[in-house]
Design an enzyme around this catalytic site. Structure first.
Site, PDB file in Angstrom:
ATOM      1  N   GLU A   1      17.707  32.913  87.240  1.00 46.25           N
ATOM      2  CA  GLU A   1      17.549  32.908  85.850  1.00 46.25           C
ATOM      3  C   GLU A   1      17.073  34.455  85.188  1.00 46.25           C
ATOM      4  OE1 GLU A   1      14.483  29.748  85.743  1.00 46.25           O
ATOM      5  OE2 GLU A   1      16.079  28.416  86.172  1.00 46.25           O
TER       6      GLU A   1
ATOM      7  N   GLY B   1      11.715  23.340  90.886  1.00 47.06           N
ATOM      8  CA  GLY B   1      11.335  23.698  89.680  1.00 47.06           C
ATOM      9  C   GLY B   1      10.716  22.324  89.087  1.00 47.06           C
ATOM     10  N   GLY B   2      11.699  21.606  88.470  1.00 49.36           N
ATOM     11  CA  GLY B   2      11.179  20.487  87.570  1.00 49.36           C
ATOM     12  C   GLY B   2      10.211  19.419  88.391  1.00 49.36           C
TER      13      GLY B   2
ATOM     14  N   ASN C   1       7.812  26.096  91.736  1.00 49.13           N
ATOM     15  CA  ASN C   1       8.212  27.284  90.766  1.00 49.13           C
ATOM     16  C   ASN C   1       8.283  26.592  89.351  1.00 49.13           C
ATOM     17  OD1 ASN C   1       9.302  29.066  88.830  1.00 49.13           O
ATOM     18  ND2 ASN C   1      11.146  29.254  89.615  1.00 49.13           N
ATOM     19  N   TRP C   2       7.023  27.005  88.592  1.00 46.86           N
ATOM     20  CA  TRP C   2       6.712  26.479  87.326  1.00 46.86           C
ATOM     21  C   TRP C   2       7.837  27.191  86.318  1.00 46.86           C
ATOM     22  CZ3 TRP C   2       1.442  24.180  85.859  1.00 46.86           C
ATOM     23  CH2 TRP C   2       1.097  23.068  86.628  1.00 46.86           C
ATOM     24  N   LYS C   3       8.073  28.262  86.510  1.00 44.60           N
ATOM     25  CA  LYS C   3       8.903  29.065  85.458  1.00 44.60           C
ATOM     26  C   LYS C   3       7.985  29.116  84.238  1.00 44.60           C
ATOM     27  CE  LYS C   3      13.096  27.086  87.586  1.00 44.60           C
ATOM     28  NZ  LYS C   3      14.406  26.729  87.474  1.00 44.60           N
TER      29      LYS C   3
ATOM     30  N   SER D   1      17.639  21.440  91.907  1.00 47.93           N
ATOM     31  CA  SER D   1      17.386  19.798  91.541  1.00 47.93           C
ATOM     32  C   SER D   1      16.846  19.060  92.973  1.00 47.93           C
ATOM     33  CB  SER D   1      18.667  19.158  91.226  1.00 47.93           C
ATOM     34  OG  SER D   1      19.117  19.676  90.021  1.00 47.93           O
TER      35      SER D   1
ATOM     36  N   GLU E   1      19.748  29.216  96.084  1.00 42.95           N
ATOM     37  CA  GLU E   1      19.660  28.337  95.224  1.00 42.95           C
ATOM     38  C   GLU E   1      21.148  28.303  94.127  1.00 42.95           C
ATOM     39  OE1 GLU E   1      15.402  27.771  93.597  1.00 42.95           O
ATOM     40  OE2 GLU E   1      15.948  29.322  92.778  1.00 42.95           O
TER      41      GLU E   1
ATOM     42  N   GLY F   1      18.236  22.664  87.874  1.00 40.96           N
ATOM     43  CA  GLY F   1      17.669  22.205  86.438  1.00 40.96           C
ATOM     44  C   GLY F   1      18.902  21.147  86.040  1.00 40.96           C
TER      45      GLY F   1
ATOM     46  N   HIS G   1      14.992  35.666  91.044  1.00 33.86           N
ATOM     47  CA  HIS G   1      15.471  34.215  90.819  1.00 33.86           C
ATOM     48  C   HIS G   1      16.787  34.575  89.776  1.00 33.86           C
ATOM     49  CE1 HIS G   1      15.679  30.272  88.914  1.00 33.86           C
ATOM     50  NE2 HIS G   1      14.768  29.728  89.792  1.00 33.86           N
TER      51      HIS G   1
HETATM   52  P1  13P Z   1      14.997  22.779  89.434  1.00 35.47           P
HETATM   53  O1  13P Z   1      14.279  22.116  90.851  1.00 35.47           O
HETATM   54  O2  13P Z   1      14.501  22.429  88.441  1.00 35.47           O
HETATM   55  O3  13P Z   1      16.436  22.397  89.942  1.00 35.47           O
HETATM   56  O4  13P Z   1      14.716  24.339  89.651  1.00 35.47           O
HETATM   57  C1  13P Z   1      15.026  24.821  90.951  1.00 35.47           C
HETATM   58  C2  13P Z   1      14.642  26.241  90.980  1.00 35.47           C
HETATM   59  O5  13P Z   1      15.252  26.992  89.948  1.00 35.47           O
HETATM   60  C3  13P Z   1      13.464  26.829  91.682  1.00 35.47           C
HETATM   61  O6  13P Z   1      13.492  28.093  91.580  1.00 35.47           O
END
Ligand code: 13P
Length: 248
Positions: A93, A227-228, A8-10, A206, A161, A167, A91
């Site tokens: 967020e 994500g990251g 997920n590149w956000k 994470s 999640e 993050g 998500h």
């Molecule tokens: P991180 O892997 O950066 O913690 O993000 C997880 C996430 O929100 C994937 O949707």
């Protein structure tokens, strides 16, 4: 069940990053025991799809309507038209910043399915909810209320999640992940019968090359939403490799 590893590149990525997407797509082909995909900004989807060939590219949200007066929104039809084959829905967020409710998320999942997209539907508790001993209750309520009745059949998977693990570098304890995924599995089987066994449950928060092997080996952890560590092929590779090793 084959592991499913999704990036997920956000809100990250411009045309300068197309090369990284191509590199990730090439890596995915090498890890042939694993299903994988990348969910990227809508602005990059069409170019990414052209550049990567068969590797699945997805969006990160879709509107519950197919079209209409919804300034700035993107529909499932539009994602599909651009070449996406999946999208993330609900998500945390977006639940937090866009005040998305379970009923919205359910409607979005139905819209994604109607547009022929696979969906990764996210659930997860906040730190306050976990510390108050309410994690199971909150997550199971999200599962019940945001999954559509037509969730079985292979097009939808759930991503657990925990908000406090996203993050932050703070990964959920294996025992907590095991407990939560087992509870989600029970809820899916209660609602969908044998089909509920087949709905993949991903862990997100994470996940990286150092912890993926442990997390992906836990019962009912059918993959990861990353994500990251999905932003570069170099960081994504060890996660795919961990999934590949378990898949063998
Ligand atoms: P991180 O892997 O950066 O913690 O993000 C997880 C996430 O929100 C994937 O949707």
């Amino acid at each position: 069940m084959r592991k499913y590893i999704v990036g997920n590149w956000k809100m990250n990525g411009t045309s300068n990053d197309l090369g990284e997407i191509v590199a990730i797509g090439a890596l995915a082909q090498l890890h042939n025991n694993v299903d994988s995909a990348l969910c990227i900004p809508a602005t990059l989807i069409e170019r990414a799809v052209t550049a990567v060939g068969a590797f699945p590219i997805g969006g990160q949200d879709c509107h519950m309507q197919a079209s209409g007066a919804h300034t700035g929104c993107v529909s499932g039809e539009m994602l599909s038209d651009a070449g996406s084959v999946l999208t993330i829905i609900g998500h945390s967020e977006r639940r937090a910043a866009q005040q998305e409710q379970d009923s919205d998320i359910r409607a979005k999942a139905e819209a994604a399915n109607a547009a022929g997209l696979k969906a990764i539907l996210c659930v997860g508790e906040t730190l306050e909810e976990r510390e108050a001993g309410k994690a199971l209750e909150i997550v199971l309520a999200q599962v019940t209320q945001s999954l559509p009745d037509a969730a079985a059949g292979g097009w939808l998977c759930v991503a657990y999640e925990p908000v406090w693990a996203i993050g932050t570098g703070r990964v959920a304890e294996p025992a907590d992940v095991t407990e939560m995924h087992a509870a989600i599995r029970r809820a899916l089987v209660e609602r969908f019968g044998a089909e509920g066994q087949k709905i993949r449950i991903l862990y997100g928060g994470s996940m990286n090359g150092d912890n993926a092997a442990v997390l992906l080996a836990l019962p009912n952890v059918d993959g990861g939403l990353i994500g990251g560590a999905s932003l570069t092929a170099a960081q994504f590779q060890p996660i795919l490799a961990a999934a590949q090793a378990i898949g063998k």
